[in-house]
Motif scaffolding. Structure first.
Motif, mmCIF file in Angstrom:
data_model
loop_
_atom_site.group_PDB
_atom_site.id
_atom_site.type_symbol
_atom_site.label_atom_id
_atom_site.label_comp_id
_atom_site.label_asym_id
_atom_site.label_seq_id
_atom_site.Cartn_x
_atom_site.Cartn_y
_atom_site.Cartn_z
ATOM 1 N N ALA A 121 0.832 -1.204 0.000
ATOM 2 C CA ALA A 121 0.000 0.000 0.000
ATOM 3 C C ALA A 121 0.867 1.255 0.000
ATOM 4 O O ALA A 121 0.523 2.259 -0.652
ATOM 5 C CB ALA A 121 -0.923 -0.012 1.210
ATOM 6 N N MET A 122 1.973 1.209 0.700
ATOM 7 C CA MET A 122 2.895 2.346 0.714
ATOM 8 C C MET A 122 3.459 2.594 -0.680
ATOM 9 O O MET A 122 3.568 3.749 -1.126
ATOM 10 C CB MET A 122 4.023 2.084 1.708
ATOM 11 C CG MET A 122 3.601 2.069 3.164
ATOM 12 S SD MET A 122 4.840 1.330 4.291
ATOM 13 C CE MET A 122 6.240 2.431 4.051
ATOM 14 N N ARG A 124 2.036 1.721 -3.564
ATOM 15 C CA ARG A 124 0.954 2.222 -4.427
ATOM 16 C C ARG A 124 0.710 3.706 -4.197
ATOM 17 O O ARG A 124 0.362 4.443 -5.134
ATOM 18 C CB ARG A 124 -0.321 1.429 -4.181
ATOM 19 C CG ARG A 124 -0.297 -0.003 -4.710
ATOM 20 C CD ARG A 124 -1.694 -0.590 -4.748
ATOM 21 N NE ARG A 124 -2.291 -0.668 -3.422
ATOM 22 C CZ ARG A 124 -2.166 -1.712 -2.606
ATOM 23 N NH1 ARG A 124 -1.447 -2.767 -2.977
ATOM 24 N NH2 ARG A 124 -2.743 -1.716 -1.415
ATOM 25 N N ALA A 125 0.907 4.142 -2.959
ATOM 26 C CA ALA A 125 0.679 5.555 -2.643
ATOM 27 C C ALA A 125 1.642 6.469 -3.383
ATOM 28 O O ALA A 125 1.355 7.650 -3.584
ATOM 29 C CB ALA A 125 0.793 5.775 -1.141
ATOM 30 N N LYS A 223 1.763 6.569 10.906
ATOM 31 C CA LYS A 223 1.559 6.500 9.461
ATOM 32 C C LYS A 223 1.610 7.875 8.806
ATOM 33 O O LYS A 223 2.088 8.019 7.678
ATOM 34 C CB LYS A 223 0.228 5.820 9.148
ATOM 35 C CG LYS A 223 0.208 4.333 9.437
ATOM 36 C CD LYS A 223 -1.124 3.717 9.052
ATOM 37 C CE LYS A 223 -1.143 2.219 9.327
ATOM 38 N NZ LYS A 223 -2.441 1.599 8.971
ATOM 39 N N TRP A 227 4.013 8.900 5.743
ATOM 40 C CA TRP A 227 3.509 9.409 4.470
ATOM 41 C C TRP A 227 4.298 10.644 4.033
ATOM 42 O O TRP A 227 4.608 10.821 2.848
ATOM 43 C CB TRP A 227 2.031 9.717 4.576
ATOM 44 C CG TRP A 227 1.456 10.464 3.425
ATOM 45 C CD1 TRP A 227 0.807 11.655 3.460
ATOM 46 C CD2 TRP A 227 1.483 10.075 2.041
ATOM 47 N NE1 TRP A 227 0.441 12.039 2.202
ATOM 48 C CE2 TRP A 227 0.835 11.086 1.304
ATOM 49 C CE3 TRP A 227 1.994 8.978 1.363
ATOM 50 C CZ2 TRP A 227 0.699 11.029 -0.077
ATOM 51 C CZ3 TRP A 227 1.851 8.923 -0.015
ATOM 52 C CH2 TRP A 227 1.202 9.933 -0.712
ATOM 53 N N GLN A 231 6.319 10.968 0.490
ATOM 54 C CA GLN A 231 6.070 12.058 -0.462
ATOM 55 C C GLN A 231 7.365 12.685 -0.950
ATOM 56 O O GLN A 231 7.461 13.111 -2.108
ATOM 57 C CB GLN A 231 5.185 13.125 0.188
ATOM 58 C CG GLN A 231 3.717 12.749 0.243
ATOM 59 C CD GLN A 231 2.882 13.876 0.822
ATOM 60 O OE1 GLN A 231 3.202 14.435 1.868
ATOM 61 N NE2 GLN A 231 1.803 14.231 0.133
#
Length: 239
Positions: A121-122, A124-125, A223, A227, A231
């Motif tokens: 998931a990380m 995909r982000a 989290k 994030w 970024q």
């Protein structure tokens, strides 16, 4: 009783003779506690011989083969399953974790099970998946209890620097406190929310460090900070 004493004395003397002692005393006295004489100036002294160091691999394929066959790696002392890095050269992102988790050992791949689902998931982000990443670990096997010696950590850090040089990733992502402290000891205050430069055998590569997914599972509040770190991996590519 006298016969037994005589036999014991004979056995005692025979033991010392086998050990190389010929007599209990000598004609001249000898000071066994005196310091050893200093070597004379100009007299060559024996230098300790160093074990020959194996030549470093010159490309990523040779490096992978070296990981699988070299007997000097600390992981050879452990009886756990080996999980080697996966990926190709020039990947958009290289991910480095510390060592396989127990779930990874069972699955036969790094970042498996619940931590692996969160890791996917990380990725995909930030618009990536595993097929676009090179995934490696400081140690390709898990030691007993997950504990490693300082000398082994130093060896693994140097080995990773060679691996980064040969893999030539565009970006580098370090996961977990132990990974960060091993590879960036002068700047090891995780997580870091901006790109820095990572020094490897052939130059530098942009790097960012953040929490390992296994910690995020137990501390979801982290989290948001993770994030921000992710970024920074993609902000330079934005128009």
């Amino acid at each position: 009783m006298q016969d037994n004493a005589a036999l014991s004395a004979d056995a005692y003397l025979a033991w010392w003779q086998l050990a190389g002692v010929e007599s209990a005393v000598a004609e001249a006295p000898f000071n066994w506690l005196r310091p050893a004489p200093a070597a004379l100036s100009g007299t060559p002294t024996a230098q300790p011989t160093e074990a020959p160091q194996p030549a470093k691999p010159q490309d990523l394929q040779a490096f992978h083969l070296w990981l699988e066959t070299e007997s000097l790696h600390p992981e050879r002392r452990w009886s756990t399953r080996a999980i080697y890095p996966a990926g190709t050269t020039d990947a958009p992102l290289m991910i480095i974790t510390d060592m396989p988790d127990p779930a990874d050992v069972d699955a036969g791949s790094l970042l498996a099970d619940r931590a692996g689902a969160l890791f996917d998931a990380m990725l995909r982000a930030i618009g990536l998946d595993r097929s676009q990443a090179y995934i490696a670990s400081l140690f390709f096997a898990r030691p007993p209890g997950g504990m490693v010696e300082a000398a082994d950590l130093t060896y693994a850090a140097a080995r990773i620097r060679t691996q980064v040089h040969l893999a030539r990733p565009k970006r580098l992502l370090l996961l977990g406190d132990r990974t960060i402290r091993a590879l960036m000891p002068d700047d090891a205050t995780p997580p870091a929310n901006s790109l820095r430069n990572f020094n490897h055998d052939g130059g530098t590569v942009p790097v960012v460090a953040t929490f390992h997914p296994r910690l995020l599972l137990s501390q979801p509040a982290a989290k948001a900070e993770c994030w921000l770190a992710l970024q920074s991996l993609i902000e330079e590519d934005r128009p």
